[in-house]
Design an enzyme around this catalytic site. Structure first.
Site, PDB file in Angstrom:
ATOM      1  N   ASP A 107       1.262  -1.162   0.299  1.00  0.00           N
ATOM      2  CA  ASP A 107      -0.074   0.209  -0.166  1.00  0.00           C
ATOM      3  C   ASP A 107       0.819   0.924  -0.334  1.00  0.00           C
ATOM      4  O   ASP A 107       1.764   1.979   1.030  1.00  0.00           O
ATOM      5  CB  ASP A 107      -0.927  -0.158   0.979  1.00  0.00           C
ATOM      6  CG  ASP A 107      -1.168   1.403   1.172  1.00  0.00           C
ATOM      7  OD1 ASP A 107      -2.962   0.799   0.170  1.00  0.00           O
ATOM      8  OD2 ASP A 107      -1.914   2.533   1.738  1.00  0.00           O
ATOM      9  N   TYR A 163       3.669   9.888   0.307  1.00  0.00           N
ATOM     10  CA  TYR A 163       4.797   9.361   1.298  1.00  0.00           C
ATOM     11  C   TYR A 163       5.900   9.334   0.731  1.00  0.00           C
ATOM     12  O   TYR A 163       7.196   9.054   1.587  1.00  0.00           O
ATOM     13  CB  TYR A 163       4.153   7.565   1.248  1.00  0.00           C
ATOM     14  CG  TYR A 163       2.294   7.527   1.936  1.00  0.00           C
ATOM     15  CD1 TYR A 163       2.107   8.083   2.195  1.00  0.00           C
ATOM     16  CD2 TYR A 163       2.571   6.239   1.478  1.00  0.00           C
ATOM     17  CE1 TYR A 163       1.031   7.680   2.675  1.00  0.00           C
ATOM     18  CE2 TYR A 163       1.180   5.216   2.135  1.00  0.00           C
ATOM     19  CZ  TYR A 163       0.597   6.084   2.902  1.00  0.00           C
ATOM     20  OH  TYR A 163      -0.556   6.121   3.059  1.00  0.00           O
ATOM     21  N   LYS A 165      -2.174   6.274  -3.934  1.00  0.00           N
ATOM     22  CA  LYS A 165      -3.331   7.428  -3.984  1.00  0.00           C
ATOM     23  C   LYS A 165      -3.208   8.599  -4.427  1.00  0.00           C
ATOM     24  O   LYS A 165      -1.206   8.930  -4.664  1.00  0.00           O
ATOM     25  CB  LYS A 165      -3.266   7.055  -2.749  1.00  0.00           C
ATOM     26  CG  LYS A 165      -3.655   5.928  -1.724  1.00  0.00           C
ATOM     27  CD  LYS A 165      -3.650   6.680   0.014  1.00  0.00           C
ATOM     28  CE  LYS A 165      -3.570   4.282  -0.007  1.00  0.00           C
ATOM     29  NZ  LYS A 165      -2.324   4.466   0.432  1.00  0.00           N
ATOM     30  N   HIS A 209      -6.777  10.110  -1.999  1.00  0.00           N
ATOM     31  CA  HIS A 209      -6.541   9.047  -0.473  1.00  0.00           C
ATOM     32  C   HIS A 209      -7.204  10.344   0.322  1.00  0.00           C
ATOM     33  O   HIS A 209      -7.077   9.961   1.849  1.00  0.00           O
ATOM     34  CB  HIS A 209      -5.145  10.522  -0.617  1.00  0.00           C
ATOM     35  CG  HIS A 209      -4.129   9.796   0.133  1.00  0.00           C
ATOM     36  ND1 HIS A 209      -3.201   9.810  -0.041  1.00  0.00           N
ATOM     37  CD2 HIS A 209      -4.340   9.363   1.383  1.00  0.00           C
ATOM     38  CE1 HIS A 209      -2.835   9.137   1.681  1.00  0.00           C
ATOM     39  NE2 HIS A 209      -3.197   9.188   2.419  1.00  0.00           N
TER      40      HIS A 209
END
Length: 309
Positions: free
Chosen positions: A42, A47, A76, A107
């Site tokens: 994921d 990130y 996302k 997201h």
């Protein structure tokens, strides 16, 4: 073990979340995870480590450790790219070195000021409050997500951090139904009504922060960890498991997908060893009673506004 999504694709019930992981650490972790048996990863543009994940995946494919079709890769769409969905998806694919995504999620259900495709800064105004873009509707964003399916860039699309109201709306305006709603849920934040609503309407629930964020979220957000709960500790003792393993087993038995995050090899292995025991109905009912409706992940800390208010 896998859950079949509403479009027929299968999603492994346990995955590895890669939030707050960097550089060589994440490359080694992904290779170790694949060796342990993980097939679900994921990711997210926000990130800021898609390139490192891509490097690890490319290495795994080139050495024959695993085939692309054996993995389930999620990433996302960030808030600032709601008006640039196709470009953002292509940017993520390029960084991840993939031809397609298994799952692409919105997201958060909010569009914010565009800061450049793939640049996931959250623009703040002079008062330190998130610059929300009120010209792009979630319906517009969703129809752009649907285009990604038509283009063959993604197999499944979904939502993240949507409540019942927003999920219902998405079901009403969608041509391609959301396959997944990824939300924070754990024993201290069970959100049973939202989980059941999604499942009733064919939307798989993925639990991000399935362990309540543990020490990391306690440090970052000042939250309380369910891993210290006496009821969960007693069940762990009974089954000779860690509290985390009991919590993940509980999540799986709710028919949710769990994506725990860890940077420790020992925990990485432990978090995958959750299929050799089963909680009884009485124990599941007991865990229901520990719910505190306690959200541990609080983006207001970064955005100067509580979007859950």
């Amino acid at each position: 073990m896998a859950i079949t999504l509403n479009n027929g694709f299968k999603m492994p019930a346990v995955g590895l979340g890669v939030w707050r992981m960097e550089g060589k650490e994440i490359r080694d972790l992904i290779i170790n995870a694949i060796n342990i048996g993980y097939r679900h990863f994921d990711c997210a543009a926000d990130y800021k480590n898609e390139a490192e994940v891509g490097e690890a995946l490319a290495g795994a494919f080139s050495t024959g450790l695993v085939k692309r079709e054996d993995l389930f890769i999620t990433t996302k769409l960030w808030n600032s790219d709601h008006g640039h969905v196709v470009e953002a998806c292509k940017d993520s694919l390029k960084k991840l070195r993939l031809d397609y995504l298994d799952l692409y999620l919105v997201h958060f259900p909010v569009a914010t000021k565009h800061t450049g495709v793939g640049a996931t800064a959250s623009a703040l105004d002079e008062d330190g409050v998130l610059e929300i873009d009120t010209t792009i509707s979630l319906e517009t964003t969703w129809h752009a997500m649907e285009e990604l399916v038509s283009m063959g860039l993604v197999r499944s699309i979904g939502i993240s951090n949507y409540d019942i109201f927003l999920t219902r709306d998405c079901l009403a305006y969608s041509k391609v139904k959301p396959a997944v709603n990824q939300i924070e849920t754990h024993p201290y934040f069970q959100r049973d009504s939202l989980v059941k609503f999604c499942q009733k309407h064919g939307i798989c629930v993925t639990a991000h922060t399935p362990l309540g964020g543990a020490a990391a979220n306690s440090e970052l957000f000042g939250s309380v960890s369910c891993l210290d709960d006496p009821v969960l500790k007693s069940l762990a003792e009974k089954y000779k498991k860690t509290v985390a393993q009991v919590v993940l087993c509980w999540g799986i038995q709710r028919n949710t997908v769990v994506i725990p995050k860890t940077s420790k090899l020992e925990r990485l292995n432990e978090n995958f060893q959750v299929f050799d025991f089963e909680l009884t109905k009485e124990e599941m009912d007991l865990i229901k009673k520990v719910d505190r409706k306690h959200r541990t992940n609080q983006p207001a800390k970064f955005w100067g506004i509580d979007l859950y208010a």
